[in-house]
Design an enzyme around this catalytic site. Structure first.
Site, mmCIF file in Angstrom:
data_model
loop_
_atom_site.group_PDB
_atom_site.id
_atom_site.type_symbol
_atom_site.label_atom_id
_atom_site.label_comp_id
_atom_site.label_asym_id
_atom_site.label_seq_id
_atom_site.Cartn_x
_atom_site.Cartn_y
_atom_site.Cartn_z
ATOM 1 N N TYR A 111 0.852 -1.177 0.000
ATOM 2 C CA TYR A 111 0.000 0.000 0.000
ATOM 3 C C TYR A 111 0.889 1.229 0.000
ATOM 4 C CZ TYR A 111 -4.540 2.183 0.306
ATOM 5 O OH TYR A 111 -5.665 2.898 -0.002
ATOM 6 N N TRP A 113 1.374 4.065 1.371
ATOM 7 C CA TRP A 113 1.793 4.944 2.459
ATOM 8 C C TRP A 113 3.100 4.487 3.116
ATOM 9 C CZ3 TRP A 113 -0.225 9.569 3.120
ATOM 10 C CH2 TRP A 113 -1.526 9.814 2.662
#
Length: 771
Positions: A111, A113
């Site tokens: 992901y 982030w």
């Protein structure tokens, strides 16, 4: 007298701000915010403790019981091994699974982030590594705005308006008189930005807008979703019913002849069919303000006043990403675009619509239009991907079919999960179900810096460096700054950066040259920066050399010469600048979506009751609508064990906010520990009474590290609300996350509080015997 240790300072960047790292005796001791930042994030204070946390993974480790097929509990013991043995194990597992089952048996999880740096961007790296190795099952869309990402191309021909490219604030300030914010404008969310934040200046622009006379309306169940200085009118709407309010407003515009027929005819397709639905010709129900009041709880007269006010003055409307993270979450976005089209302001200065204000740093901030510092991954030979929010479905139902955006697809049979960057045991819904799903793969491999819940559910864990332990280049297309990220400290323990880990694996698997392209870390940094420099040169802008940039630590891109207005070119000439839709226009009704034949995704904006909302039968058992929002003291689950996040907990548990009457009805007071529960599970939380909430609404931040009770009763003892959220798609059209459609009940917890173990490292055998 012992002399004070010499301090060294290094420029760096994280998702919640740029800073200068202060290092003494090889340890990070402080983070000084970027001098140009008017509102630095308090989350920076968490970094020193996190970088040197006892939760750091310092050596490769293997889960005890993996070879025997014992289930992953999240509280398993691990045994540390050498890097050579770990890399041989990983390479061997990849080779075994590819040979026996093919590339679609490998799932590449990540992901975005993971890091503000673009060179060491874990999602890019794991996709490059697995693609070059023969292919894998990828993820498409995201949790943040996945429904909109799939929907908007059907309406506008692109999803770019949802990624943060919105009409500039100077245009809004100079031209708008009213801003209606569906979902609010929470300043806490503007503290973070993927790719980093140079200057937190959203508050500055909002204050300028208020001083210029722009009026604000906060349509949200939460009053605090608009800062006090805006003096915003608060409309406390029932959760998940924003589309109903918009339909009621649209009915007023239509019935009173306040809609812009010229704009609708020239720039839009299918308004006539939507109008038939609006007045009840298609379903027998006129979408009047009185009809809307019964559903959304906003008085009919208020709906009329808001519609008339929006028609009388130049109006800009926004919607947060959270609105589309709900069952049928496509509908408020489609309705907002339709409402803006009826008002006729799309493409005009300071009018129209935007998305993401109140969701992230960047929307509306003036910035030269240049690509961000990205390295695109190579094509995936497997040509297989699933919507990101369908991970548990895929693992639990190999060979099962599902529908997505007009296609009928089949879930692959995943034997190996390779995860680098991100924490699905935070982002995903119904975590008890996800935990069951994680029992299915034969092997789970994770790169991680800390013993997060995802690392604890792995079989092979490879310790990864943090951003302070490597060199990188950070920046984003939403921010005017590009930052050099200097390595400040040596890797903690035996941690390695992801590039070096993948390069070593690629060497064992026979494609090291294809992966590294002959570049070391600094060569990749130069490449990323050169991409920015080349893009600027095409616009006549001469940026400094890499050497100068690296030495100075930051560059600021020049301000744009004129304000950006969303869809301005289309407004000026809809033929020369036709949209990417079949009609070339804004599709208020989509023939393509209609041909899909989905009963949960009609071809125009509509009200479809969610599976869970305050008007559902289920509300008799679980009468509180739980909203799960971005925390103010961390980014998602990042730095949850750090001092900033921990200081906001109540007896170690995450807080839950309740309206005074809802708390009183349950005999609850501030600071009480409660059990929050529904049919999917339960979690513990500490009560905060908040008079700024709509009735029957509860609010919990996401990101408390998942800490399931060893008893297996579905209780998370730490306060992770995603044990409660439903793991269902927004619709067959978009298959996004439906996290915001959650009903719960709350009761005071009685008995001895169970211990929190999320921040205790797992039991580690320190020997290095072969597996």
């Amino acid at each position: 007298m012992t002399p004070a240790p010499a301090s060294r300072r290094f420029p760096s960047l994280c998702h919640w701000g740029a800073f200068t790292a202060t290092v003494e005796n090889g340890r990070l001791v402080g983070c000084t915010p970027f001098p140009r930042d008017p509102a630095p994030s308090p989350m920076l204070a968490a970094l020193p403790a996190m970088v040197h946390s006892p939760l750091r993974i310092t050596r490769p480790a293997v889960r005890e019981g993996w070879r025997e097929g014992k289930p992953r509990t999240g509280h398993d013991a691990f045994r540390e091994i050498s890097w050579d043995e770990a890399l041989d194990l990983v390479a061997g597992e990849l080779t075994r699974v590819h040979a026996a089952h093919g590339p679609t048996a490998v799932f590449g999880g990540s992901y975005g982030w993971s890091s503000a740096g673009r060179v060491h961007h874990a999602r890019t790296l794991v996709r490059r590594f697995l693609a070059l190795g023969g292919g894998f099952v990828d993820q498409i869309a995201n949790y943040s705005f996945g429904a909109a990402q799939t929907l908007l191309p059907h309406i506008l021909g692109t999803f770019q308006p949802v990624t943060g490219r919105a009409t500039d604030w100077p245009s809004v300030i100079s031209n708008a008189k009213l801003m209606i914010a569906f979902g609010g404008l929470a300043l806490k969310n503007s503290q973070v930005g993927s790719g980093g934040v140079g200057a937190h200046d959203t508050e500055t622009w909002l204050r300028r807008a208020r001083a210029a006379g722009v009026g604000f309306v906060n349509v949200s169940p939460v009053n605090a979703d608009a800062p006090e200085f805006l003096d915003a009118e608060w409309i406390p709407i029932r959760p998940n019913t924003d589309v109903v309010l918009m339909l009621g407003m649209a009915h007023v515009l239509l019935s009173e002849g306040r809609h812009d027929t010229t704009f609708l005819e020239r720039y839009c397709a299918g308004f006539d069919r939507f109008a038939d639905y609006l007045v009840g010709k298609t379903d027998g129900t006129a979408k009047t303000p009185e009809w809307a009041e019964e559903i959304c709880g906003v008085p009919a007269q208020k709906i009329r006043e808001l519609a008339r006010r929006a028609a009388d003055v130049p109006t800009y409307m926004t919607a947060t990403w959270s609105l589309q993270r709900a069952h049928h979450g496509e509908q408020p976005y489609w309705a907002l675009i339709t409402l803006a089209a009826m008002l006729g302001g799309i493409g005009l200065p300071g009018q129209g619509f935007g998305f993401g204000h109140g969701s992230i740093h960047g929307p509306g901030l003036p910035r030269l239009s240049l690509p961000g510092p990205e390295i695109p991954p190579p094509p995936n030979p497997a040509k297989c991907a699933i919507p990101v929010a369908r991970i548990a479905d895929m693992l639990l139902d190999p060979g099962g079919t599902y529908e997505f955006n007009g296609e009928r697809l089949t879930y692959p049979d995943i034997r190996l999960v390779y995860w680098a960057g991100g924490n699905p045991f935070h982002h995903h819904q119904d975590l008890n179900r996800l935990q069951r799903a994680f029992q299915k793969p034969e092997t789970v491999i994770v790169h991680e810096s800390w013993w997060t819940p995802t690392a604890r559910h792995a079989d092979i864990v490879l310790p990864a460096t943090t951003t302070l332990e490597r060199n990188d280049v950070g920046g984003t297309s939403r921010d005017p700054f590009v930052f050099a990220m200097h390595k400040a400290i040596a890797p903690v323990g035996e941690a390695k950066n992801d590039i070096d880990i993948f390069a070593a694996l690629a060497e064992r698997l026979g494609y090291a040259e294809a992966f590294t392209q002959g570049r070391d870390e600094m060569a990749w940094c130069r490449l990323v920066y050169q991409g920015i420099r080349d893009g600027a040169a095409k616009k006549g802008i001469d940026l400094p050399s890499f050497q100068q940039f690296w030495a100075e630590g930051v560059i600021e891109l020049p301000a744009p010469e004129r304000d950006y207005v969303l869809m301005e070119e289309f407004r000026a000439d809809p033929v020369a600048h036709r949209l990417g839709t079949p009609s070339g226009k804004i599709e208020i009704t989509s023939d393509v979506v209609q041909r899909f034949g989905y009963d949960d995704a009609p071809p125009h904006p509509a009200w479809l009751p969610p599976a869970e909302w305050l008007g559902a039968t289920e509300a008799q058992r679980f009468p509180l609508h739980l909203l799960t929002n971005q925390p103010v003291r961390r980014l998602h689950s990042q730095t949850d064990p750090g001092p900033v996040s921990v200081a906001g907990k109540i007896l170690g548990r995450e807080a839950i906010r309740l309206a005074p009457d809802d708390a009183a009805a349950r005999g609850l007071r501030d600071g009480d520990i409660v059990r929050v529960f529904n049919a999917r599970g339960a979690c513990l939380a500490g009560v905060v009474i908040d008079s700024g909430l709509a009735a029957n609404v509860a609010v919990m931040p996401t990101g408390a590290w998942f800490d399931p009770s060893p008893s297996g009763d579905g209780l998370d003892v730490h306060g992770n609300p995603n044990v409660l959220t439903p793991d269902i798609g927004t619709s067959r059209l978009t298959q996004g996350s439906s996290a915001q459609s959650t009903l719960v009940e709350v009761e005071k917890f009685v008995g001895a509080l169970p211990p929190i173990r999320a921040f205790d490292p797992p039991s580690l055998a320190r020997d290095a015997a072969p597996v």
